[in-house]
Design a protein around this motif. Structure first.
Motif, mmCIF file in Angstrom:
data_model
loop_
_atom_site.group_PDB
_atom_site.id
_atom_site.type_symbol
_atom_site.label_atom_id
_atom_site.label_comp_id
_atom_site.label_asym_id
_atom_site.label_seq_id
_atom_site.Cartn_x
_atom_site.Cartn_y
_atom_site.Cartn_z
ATOM 1 N N GLY A 191 47.351 30.746 31.328
ATOM 2 C CA GLY A 191 47.071 29.612 32.197
ATOM 3 C C GLY A 191 46.658 29.994 33.593
ATOM 4 N N PHE A 192 46.774 31.283 33.942
ATOM 5 C CA PHE A 192 46.435 31.717 35.301
ATOM 6 C C PHE A 192 45.239 32.676 35.318
ATOM 7 N N LYS A 193 44.555 32.809 34.183
ATOM 8 C CA LYS A 193 43.473 33.792 34.078
ATOM 9 C C LYS A 193 42.368 33.533 35.099
ATOM 10 N N LYS A 207 41.461 36.271 37.964
ATOM 11 C CA LYS A 207 40.119 36.879 38.016
ATOM 12 C C LYS A 207 39.437 36.598 39.350
ATOM 13 N N ARG A 208 39.698 35.404 39.898
ATOM 14 C CA ARG A 208 39.057 35.031 41.154
ATOM 15 C C ARG A 208 39.586 35.868 42.315
ATOM 16 N N ASP A 209 40.877 36.160 42.286
ATOM 17 C CA ASP A 209 41.490 36.977 43.341
ATOM 18 C C ASP A 209 42.078 38.230 42.706
ATOM 19 N N ASN A 210 41.229 39.045 42.149
ATOM 20 C CA ASN A 210 41.689 40.226 41.409
ATOM 21 C C ASN A 210 42.438 41.203 42.314
ATOM 22 N N GLY A 232 46.372 43.117 38.990
ATOM 23 C CA GLY A 232 45.156 42.316 38.891
ATOM 24 C C GLY A 232 44.864 42.033 37.441
ATOM 25 N N SER A 233 43.731 41.386 37.165
ATOM 26 C CA SER A 233 43.385 40.980 35.798
ATOM 27 C C SER A 233 43.209 42.169 34.867
ATOM 28 N N GLU A 234 42.778 43.335 35.419
ATOM 29 C CA GLU A 234 42.543 44.493 34.555
ATOM 30 C C GLU A 234 43.833 45.092 34.035
ATOM 31 N N GLN A 235 44.987 44.759 34.631
ATOM 32 C CA GLN A 235 46.273 45.269 34.124
ATOM 33 C C GLN A 235 46.833 44.412 32.979
ATOM 34 N N LEU A 236 46.268 43.258 32.746
ATOM 35 C CA LEU A 236 46.787 42.382 31.703
ATOM 36 C C LEU A 236 46.409 42.927 30.318
#
Length: 608
Positions: free
Chosen positions: A73-75, A79-82, A126-130
């Motif tokens: 729900g927060f993707k 991504k916007r504030d990586n 950030g998103s890349e750690q998910l």
């Protein structure tokens, strides 16, 4: 934080970061898995069948939990504030967070017992750690068996909010810090006062009060100390062990303080037996529970903790009710009040989860106990003064009962001497004066002091009778300074007579040649000191001692008794009170008699 503060903060961060969502906290949904195994491989976490948290109930120290944190729900926000997001996992004893790191599954240790003073409970990502673009996995164990997993929350917020918190908000709230310092301040004042009392009175309750207060401060007041957080950590294993140790020590020193403060062995035998049993339980419990923690048997520790809480509640309730029923003195109220205050603080903590209630309760209880110690000192001092005064009065009555027979013995000897010699007129005259003297002694038998005028009249009759007894003539005078009013001054009864007797019997009577005189002089040295000088020109003490060689030694019991009376007066009067005996000599070294100076402090006489 108030709603207005939250909105204001959100607007500030929205202006800085260009997004409202980054300035508020988001609760991250998760599913759980639990196992007895502690060695789950990283890849295994991806294949576990996770379930909703409702089925797990409360935490169990014997299990390892794995939480699948879902950021689906927060993707869009992430991504916007990586690389600008923070995950706060809260206080977990042991924890490892698994994340994606350059194409491989990596982990970071986040448990408070593992990181100790380096513990923060926060992970920036950030998103890349998910993992799979939406997950982070958290493996953890929670030692507390009371926490409901359904109420557990993992919080997500923007880095801007984290920066703001680090800059403006302490890791430990200002309220907790202020209450911690308040507690330490109260403990410091109480301990200093109690140690001063202990140095004076040497009673054990002052030491046990100090130990109780310090143990309570260490147990409840460490979180406000910056150096402690820096070097030990507020949530470290050392802190966990210290919490348990000093909580038990505080309980031990509390019952010891109560035991000696109330003197339960004498005043409350049943309560004393309960306290003695409690002391033994505390000592054994401390050894056993500490061993359990060091061995990692946390589930057993919390079982012991539950039993301990129940036993302490029963003990405190029994003690309060027992003291209310057996309300023998005012000291009970200090223990009752302090115990009730601390119990109410514990209930408020249980109901609200705010530990500051217990800190405030501890401050109030320590203050009440400190006031109790001061009150006890006051009461005991009053009792001591009353007892000492009663003892002194009884002692002086005993001394007077020894003095009166001493005088009567000499007087009857004089009467016998005159009758044997056939001097009937002198015997009648002596008996008349003797009866007046005895009436004076009997009428003043219940008095410690008499007027100086009465004592002077007694001395005049006494010297006259002694001169008849020894059939000798000597000049005799009693003088007072013009500034002295004998009818307005009191002196101890029969204090001067033994010195007059010694001057006559041992100084003037053995003198064969020359004129004999005896002078008694009263004067005020200053506003407090009345001075009496007994001066004779007899043979002196050295010659008197020489004449006694070869004869049976006789120690004047009158002088000895007077010395004891003066010592008794010193106990209740001024320490400067003195008796000085001087030998007089001429230019050639020949004896010219003896001079006795008595300095009587009128304040000590009137108080006596």
């Amino acid at each position: 934080m108030t709603l207005f503060s939250v909105l204001l903060l959100a607007n500030v961060l929205s202006a800085q970061n260009g997004t409202l969502e980054a300035g508020i906290e988001h609760v991250v949904p998760f599913k759980l898995f639990k196992t007895k195994k502690d060695t789950l491989k990283a890849q295994t976490l991806l294949r576990i069948d996770y379930h909703n948290i409702e089925k797990f109930g409360k935490t169990d120290p014997t299990y390892t939990y794995v939480a699948q944190l879902d950021f689906e729900g927060f993707k869009s926000l992430i991504k916007r504030d990586n690389n600008d997001w923070v995950l706060n996992i809260g206080y977990l004893n042991r924890a490892n967070l698994f994340y994606w790191n350059g194409g491989t599954l990596d982990s970071i240790t986040m448990g408070s017992f593992e990181l100790n003073s380096n513990f923060t409970g926060k992970f920036s990502f950030g998103s890349e750690q998910l993992i799979d673009g939406r997950y982070l996995f958290l493996k953890f164990s929670k030692l507390n068996s009371r926490q409901n997993l359904e109420k557990g929350q993992f919080v997500l917020y923007g880095q801007g909010l984290e920066n703001y918190r680090e800059e403006h908000i302490s890791k430990v709230s200002a309220k907790t810090i202020s209450y911690g310092y308040l507690l330490w301040g109260a403990v410091f004042v109480g301990v200093v006062i109690s140690l001063i009392f202990y140095r004076t009175y040497r009673q054990p309750e002052y030491i046990y009060y100090s130990l109780y207060a310090v143990s309570l401060a260490i147990f409840l007041g460490r979180n406000g100390l910056g150096w402690y957080e820096k070097y030990i950590g507020n949530f470290s294993f050392s802190t966990f062990l210290l919490n348990n140790t000093f909580e038990l020590l505080a309980g031990l020193f509390y019952v010891l303080f109560e035991k000696y403060f109330l003197d339960t062995q004498k005043q409350y035998p049943l309560l004393d037996k309960a306290i003695n049993v409690s002391i033994a339980i505390f000592i054994v419990w401390l050894a056993v529970d500490t061993s359990v923690i060091l061995m990692g048997k946390y589930h057993l520790h919390f079982v012991l903790l539950d039993i301990r809480a129940l036993l302490l509640s029963v003990l405190v309730l029994f003690g309060v009710i027992y003291l209310l029923v057996n309300l023998r003195n005012q000291l009970n109220w200090f223990i009752i009040t302090g115990s009730i205050i601390f119990a109410l603080g514990s209930l408020l903590v249980y109901a609200s989860g705010d530990g500051n209630y217990l800190r405030l309760a501890a401050v109030a209880e320590i203050t009440v106990f400190s006031l109790g110690l001061g009150y006890k000192v006051r009461v005991e001092n009053r009792e001591k003064i009353s007892i000492e005064r009663e003892i002194s009065v009884t002692y002086l009555r005993l001394l007077r009962s020894q003095l009166n027979p001493h005088f009567v013995f000499n007087a009857l000897g004089s009467i016998q001497h005159l009758i044997i010699r056939g001097e009937q007129s002198n015997a009648i005259y002596y008996l008349s004066n003797f009866s007046k003297l005895m009436r004076y002694v009997l009428e003043s038998s219940n008095q410690q002091n008499v007027l100086l005028s009465e004592e002077i009249s007694f001395l005049e009759k006494y010297v006259l009778l002694e001169s008849l007894r020894f059939d000798m003539e000597f000049n005799f005078s009693i003088e007072t300074d013009d500034s002295l009013v004998p009818e307005m001054v009191e002196v101890p009864l029969l204090l001067i007579q033994p010195f007059v007797e010694n001057a006559i019997v041992h100084g003037l009577l053995p003198k064969k040649n020359g004129e004999c005189y005896l002078k008694i002089h009263f004067k005020m040295v200053d506003s407090e000191i009345l001075q009496c000088v007994v001066d004779d020109n007899g043979i002196g003490r050295m010659e008197s001692q020489a004449q006694k060689v070869g004869r049976r030694r006789h120690k004047s019991s009158g002088i000895s008794i007077v010395e004891k009376r003066l010592n008794a007066l010193r106990q209740t009067g001024d320490q400067r009170q003195t008796v000085v005996i001087e030998d007089k000599f001429d230019m050639e070294g020949n004896s010219m008699g003896t001079k006795v100076t008595l300095n009587l402090f009128l304040n000590s006489i009137s108080n006596f």
